[in-house]
Design an enzyme around this catalytic site. Structure first.
Site, PDB file in Angstrom:
ATOM      1  N   HIS A 159       9.705   7.180  27.601  1.00 41.33           N
ATOM      2  CA  HIS A 159      10.244   5.926  28.126  1.00 41.33           C
ATOM      3  C   HIS A 159       9.326   5.333  29.190  1.00 41.33           C
ATOM      4  CE1 HIS A 159      13.371   3.082  29.000  1.00 41.33           C
ATOM      5  NE2 HIS A 159      13.240   3.335  30.286  1.00 41.33           N
ATOM      6  N   TYR A 214      -1.960  -6.251   0.442  1.00 39.32           N
ATOM      7  CA  TYR A 214      -2.576  -5.929   1.727  1.00 39.32           C
ATOM      8  C   TYR A 214      -3.604  -6.997   2.134  1.00 39.32           C
ATOM      9  CZ  TYR A 214      -1.420  -0.827   1.554  1.00 39.32           C
ATOM     10  OH  TYR A 214      -0.823   0.397   1.534  1.00 39.32           O
ATOM     11  N   GLU A 256      -3.271  -9.600   5.195  1.00 33.95           N
ATOM     12  CA  GLU A 256      -4.100  -9.350   6.379  1.00 33.95           C
ATOM     13  C   GLU A 256      -5.018 -10.536   6.667  1.00 33.95           C
ATOM     14  OE1 GLU A 256      -4.265  -4.472   6.410  1.00 33.95           O
ATOM     15  OE2 GLU A 256      -5.970  -5.527   5.585  1.00 33.95           O
ATOM     16  N   LYS A 266     -12.708  -5.605   8.720  1.00 31.36           N
ATOM     17  CA  LYS A 266     -11.390  -6.280   8.729  1.00 31.36           C
ATOM     18  C   LYS A 266     -10.681  -6.029  10.061  1.00 31.36           C
ATOM     19  CE  LYS A 266      -8.008  -4.116   8.028  1.00 31.36           C
ATOM     20  NZ  LYS A 266      -7.476  -3.619   6.779  1.00 31.36           N
ATOM     21  N   CYS A 302     -12.031  -2.021   5.424  1.00 30.22           N
ATOM     22  CA  CYS A 302     -11.192  -1.632   6.578  1.00 30.22           C
ATOM     23  C   CYS A 302     -11.834  -1.900   7.940  1.00 30.22           C
ATOM     24  CB  CYS A 302     -10.870  -0.149   6.523  1.00 30.22           C
ATOM     25  SG  CYS A 302     -10.712   0.536   4.878  1.00 30.22           S
ATOM     26  N   GLU A 321      10.311   4.829  21.270  1.00 29.82           N
ATOM     27  CA  GLU A 321      11.462   5.678  21.621  1.00 29.82           C
ATOM     28  C   GLU A 321      12.687   5.333  20.759  1.00 29.82           C
ATOM     29  OE1 GLU A 321      13.316   5.049  25.612  1.00 29.82           O
ATOM     30  OE2 GLU A 321      11.886   3.409  25.789  1.00 29.82           O
ATOM     31  N   CYS A 339     -15.070   0.446   2.588  1.00 31.52           N
ATOM     32  CA  CYS A 339     -14.333   0.577   3.853  1.00 31.52           C
ATOM     33  C   CYS A 339     -15.185   0.178   5.053  1.00 31.52           C
ATOM     34  CB  CYS A 339     -13.830   2.010   4.005  1.00 31.52           C
ATOM     35  SG  CYS A 339     -13.055   2.289   5.594  1.00 31.52           S
TER      36      CYS A 339
HETATM   37  P1  NDP Z   1      -2.731  -5.274  -3.881  1.00 33.90           P
HETATM   38  O1  NDP Z   1      -2.562  -4.477  -5.109  1.00 33.90           O
HETATM   39  O2  NDP Z   1      -2.199  -4.784  -2.583  1.00 33.90           O
HETATM   40  O3  NDP Z   1      -2.116  -6.725  -4.110  1.00 33.90           O
HETATM   41  C1  NDP Z   1      -2.531  -7.533  -5.167  1.00 33.90           C
HETATM   42  C2  NDP Z   1      -1.697  -8.790  -5.102  1.00 33.90           C
HETATM   43  O4  NDP Z   1      -2.177  -9.729  -6.045  1.00 33.90           O
HETATM   44  C3  NDP Z   1      -0.246  -8.533  -5.432  1.00 33.90           C
HETATM   45  O5  NDP Z   1       0.533  -9.311  -4.575  1.00 33.90           O
HETATM   46  C4  NDP Z   1      -0.133  -9.002  -6.883  1.00 33.90           C
HETATM   47  O6  NDP Z   1       1.138  -9.478  -7.180  1.00 33.90           O
HETATM   48  C5  NDP Z   1      -1.125 -10.145  -6.898  1.00 33.90           C
HETATM   49  N1  NDP Z   1      -1.709 -10.402  -8.203  1.00 33.90           N
HETATM   50  C6  NDP Z   1      -2.227  -9.506  -9.073  1.00 33.90           C
HETATM   51  N2  NDP Z   1      -2.708 -10.130 -10.166  1.00 33.90           N
HETATM   52  C7  NDP Z   1      -2.498 -11.446  -9.979  1.00 33.90           C
HETATM   53  C8  NDP Z   1      -2.769 -12.612 -10.746  1.00 33.90           C
HETATM   54  N3  NDP Z   1      -3.365 -12.539 -11.927  1.00 33.90           N
HETATM   55  N4  NDP Z   1      -2.413 -13.809 -10.243  1.00 33.90           N
HETATM   56  C9  NDP Z   1      -1.809 -13.901  -9.047  1.00 33.90           C
HETATM   57  N5  NDP Z   1      -1.530 -12.841  -8.266  1.00 33.90           N
HETATM   58  C10 NDP Z   1      -1.867 -11.623  -8.734  1.00 33.90           C
HETATM   59  O7  NDP Z   1      -4.292  -5.577  -3.820  1.00 33.90           O
HETATM   60  P2  NDP Z   1      -5.236  -6.129  -2.689  1.00 33.90           P
HETATM   61  O8  NDP Z   1      -6.284  -6.880  -3.411  1.00 33.90           O
HETATM   62  O9  NDP Z   1      -4.473  -6.819  -1.609  1.00 33.90           O
HETATM   63  O10 NDP Z   1      -5.826  -4.798  -2.070  1.00 33.90           O
HETATM   64  C11 NDP Z   1      -6.433  -3.812  -2.934  1.00 33.90           C
HETATM   65  C12 NDP Z   1      -6.161  -2.420  -2.437  1.00 33.90           C
HETATM   66  O11 NDP Z   1      -6.939  -2.175  -1.284  1.00 33.90           O
HETATM   67  C13 NDP Z   1      -4.724  -2.195  -2.005  1.00 33.90           C
HETATM   68  O12 NDP Z   1      -3.945  -1.721  -3.075  1.00 33.90           O
HETATM   69  C14 NDP Z   1      -4.834  -1.173  -0.923  1.00 33.90           C
HETATM   70  O13 NDP Z   1      -4.631   0.099  -1.477  1.00 33.90           O
HETATM   71  C15 NDP Z   1      -6.241  -1.327  -0.404  1.00 33.90           C
HETATM   72  N6  NDP Z   1      -6.222  -1.925   0.944  1.00 33.90           N
HETATM   73  C16 NDP Z   1      -5.644  -1.237   1.971  1.00 33.90           C
HETATM   74  C17 NDP Z   1      -5.592  -1.767   3.228  1.00 33.90           C
HETATM   75  C18 NDP Z   1      -4.951  -1.007   4.330  1.00 33.90           C
HETATM   76  O14 NDP Z   1      -4.765   0.198   4.187  1.00 33.90           O
HETATM   77  N7  NDP Z   1      -4.547  -1.657   5.420  1.00 33.90           N
HETATM   78  C19 NDP Z   1      -6.150  -3.077   3.526  1.00 33.90           C
HETATM   79  C20 NDP Z   1      -6.712  -3.729   2.382  1.00 33.90           C
HETATM   80  C21 NDP Z   1      -6.739  -3.154   1.148  1.00 33.90           C
HETATM   81  P3  NDP Z   1       2.359  -8.483  -7.536  1.00 33.90           P
HETATM   82  O15 NDP Z   1       2.881  -7.994  -6.237  1.00 33.90           O
HETATM   83  O16 NDP Z   1       3.323  -9.411  -8.242  1.00 33.90           O
HETATM   84  O17 NDP Z   1       1.814  -7.432  -8.414  1.00 33.90           O
END
Ligand code: NDP
Length: 463
Positions: free
Chosen positions: A439, A180, A184, A51, A48, A444, A43
């Site tokens: 307001h 995410y 982002e 980022k 986080c 709101e 983080c």
């Molecule tokens: P996520 O789980 O959010 O997303 C992973 C993405 O990768 C999904 O869209 C998934 O598709 C896709 N995917 C998975 N495997 C493959 C593959 N083999 N080929 C192609 N696409 C694939 O993971 P992130 O890496 O974005 O983030 C990890 C974690 O970090 C998040 O779950 C979150 O909890 C945390 N995080 C939180 C943030 C915040 O609070 N703002 C910011 C950044 C991270 P599908 O949807 O089809 O499964």
């Protein structure tokens, strides 16, 4: 009790591990904590916090444009990537020291080394080439970006880890994933002037969010100039003779980019930790299996945060740390509460959400009222920006309870934090209605949507 060197030894100095170490040490426990990389963990060091600093940086281009409508003339602006990275690194260094110092000033001992388990009470401090013993052990080693060995040319790709330290800002980037991190970073790079393409295998980005937000964000990102390819996958990545990369997508199109970033989820860090030697059970993706109190099958070894692959969010790891200390050291067994967690995606515009999406609620409740407002926020009137804000409440028509709130627009993350309170408390739509509006604000709208936009009965929309 046997005579151990420590009452608690924590492996992993991220948000969860540091919190547990600090709080247990403040209780007078003898605490040691080892971190192999940098205190602060994902983080603070490469997640986080940096980022969000990058998000701020990437918003200025639009803010300079918007200023004109408010009477400002902004001279042509230029951006220097190296300055941003250096300033970000300075801030991250400050936070890293703070994390370490906080443990030490609470009475804990910090070690900058990889630590591995030799058995259920013995820890080897690799750099110091010695072992220590502990009564209780907490594993909080987090996760790392998932690798993609099946992708030919994956060795040319970066993950979010490298994105924070690129020597040069790329001219063009291809990002694979629809979660995410992919969303982002697509917005960050685009905001910094990088030609950005998002490649996502599913139907619509951000699969875990309310469909209205997903569609509206997708549309807005495309309007800004981010190319989004859904139902698509990277098939291979090749290094060109000019040093750039060819990213070949499923349909056969080749995208030329300077960087290809993979953001396809995160993998728990459990390899080579000696967990097998200690008899700790792992799950399918290498996560540590824990009970509802974060205890592993070995009763003096516990695990919290991303390494358990429950909910990969910093505040959740911190909450699990606090519950662990209550359970292990205060004689007050406390289960972490993973229900109704508010979350934000720092896309542009931002998403803030808490509770059930319409689709999830439809599966669980016979009759829903959906309140929906889609409007141009006041700040975009003089700026001339056409971007709209979306707010949505999902209400159980029978109990009147607000089940979910979903926002897309400026400050949506801030709003989600506050909405988490009434929704967690189970307040009704009438409680929202009798709350006086502030307001003029965008928020709101949340207390002035008096008539449902439509109903959902037994899974069918009724207008
Ligand atoms: P996520 O789980 O959010 O997303 C992973 C993405 O990768 C999904 O869209 C998934 O598709 C896709 N995917 C998975 N495997 C493959 C593959 N083999 N080929 C192609 N696409 C694939 O993971 P992130 O890496 O974005 O983030 C990890 C974690 O970090 C998040 O779950 C979150 O909890 C945390 N995080 C939180 C943030 C915040 O609070 N703002 C910011 C950044 C991270 P599908 O949807 O089809 O499964």
């Amino acid at each position: 009790m046997a005579d151990y060197d420590y009452d608690l030894f924590v492996i992993g100095g991220g948000s969860g591990g540091v919190r547990a170490a600090r709080v247990a040490a403040a209780l007078g426990k003898r605490v040691g904590i080892a971190e192999e990389y940098r205190f602060g963990g994902t983080c603070v060091i490469r997640g986080c916090v940096p980022k969000k600093l990058f998000v701020y940086a990437s918003q200025f281009a639009e803010q300079f444009e918007d200023a004109a409508g408010y009477g400002w003339t902004v001279p042509e602006a230029t951006f220097d990537w190296k300055t941003l990275v250096a300033n970000k690194d300075r801030e991250i260094g400050r936070l890293e020291n703070l994390y370490k110092k906080n443990v030490e000033s609470s009475g804990g001992q910090t070690f900058n080394t990889r630590a591995t388990l030799l058995d259920r009470h013995t820890i080897r401090l690799e750099k110091e080439k010695r072992t220590v013993t502990a009564d209780q052990i907490l594993v909080a080693t987090g996760g790392r970006p998932a690798a993609h060995p099946a992708l030919p040319g994956n060795e040319f790709c970066i993950s979010s880890n490298e994105a924070f330290h690129l020597a040069e800002l790329p001219k063009a980037i291809v990002i694979e994933g629809g979660g995410y991190i992919a969303v982002e970073f697509a917005n960050i790079f685009h905001g910094l002037g990088v030609q950005t393409t998002l490649v996502y295998r599913g139907t619509e980005i951000l699969s875990r969010f309310d469909m209205d937000l997903r569609k509206a964000l997708h549309e807005t990102m495309e309007q800004k100039g981010i190319r989004i390819l859904c139902h698509s996958l990277l098939e291979s990545v090749h290094r060109r003779t000019d040093g750039r990369l060819d990213a070949v997508v499923k349909e056969g199109e080749t995208l030329v980019a300077d960087q290809v970033m993979l953001a396809i989820g995160r993998t728990p860090n459990t390899e080579g930790l000696g967990l097998e030697a200690a008899g700790v059970e792992l799950g399918k993706v290498g996560e540590i299996i824990v009970d509802e109190y974060s205890r592993t099958n070995v009763d003096n070894i516990w695990a919290i945060g991303d390494v358990t692959n429950r909910v990969q969010l910093t505040p959740v790891a911190i909450h699990e740390a606090m519950c662990f200390v209550e359970t292990a050291f205060k004689g007050n067994p406390t289960r972490p509460d993973h229900d109704t967690i508010a979350t934000a995606v720092f896309s542009q515009p931002e998403i803030g959400t808490v509770g059930l999406s319409e689709d999830e609620a439809t599966k669980r409740f016979a009759e829903l009222e959906i309140y929906r407002a889609h409007f141009r926020p006041m700040r975009h009137t003089l700026s001339g920006r056409s971007e709209k804000m979306l707010m949505k409440l999902v209400v159980d028509a029978t109990s009147r309870r607000v089940l979910g709130a979903h926002i897309l627009g400026p400050d949506a993350g801030e709003m989600a934090q506050l909405l988490a309170i009434p929704i967690k408390a189970g307040l009704s739509k009438e409680d929202f209605d009798r709350t006086m509006a502030v307001h003029p604000t965008a928020a709101e709208e949340l207390v002035t949507m008096y008539r449902p936009t439509y109903l959902v009965k037994d899974g069918n929309r009724v207008d």
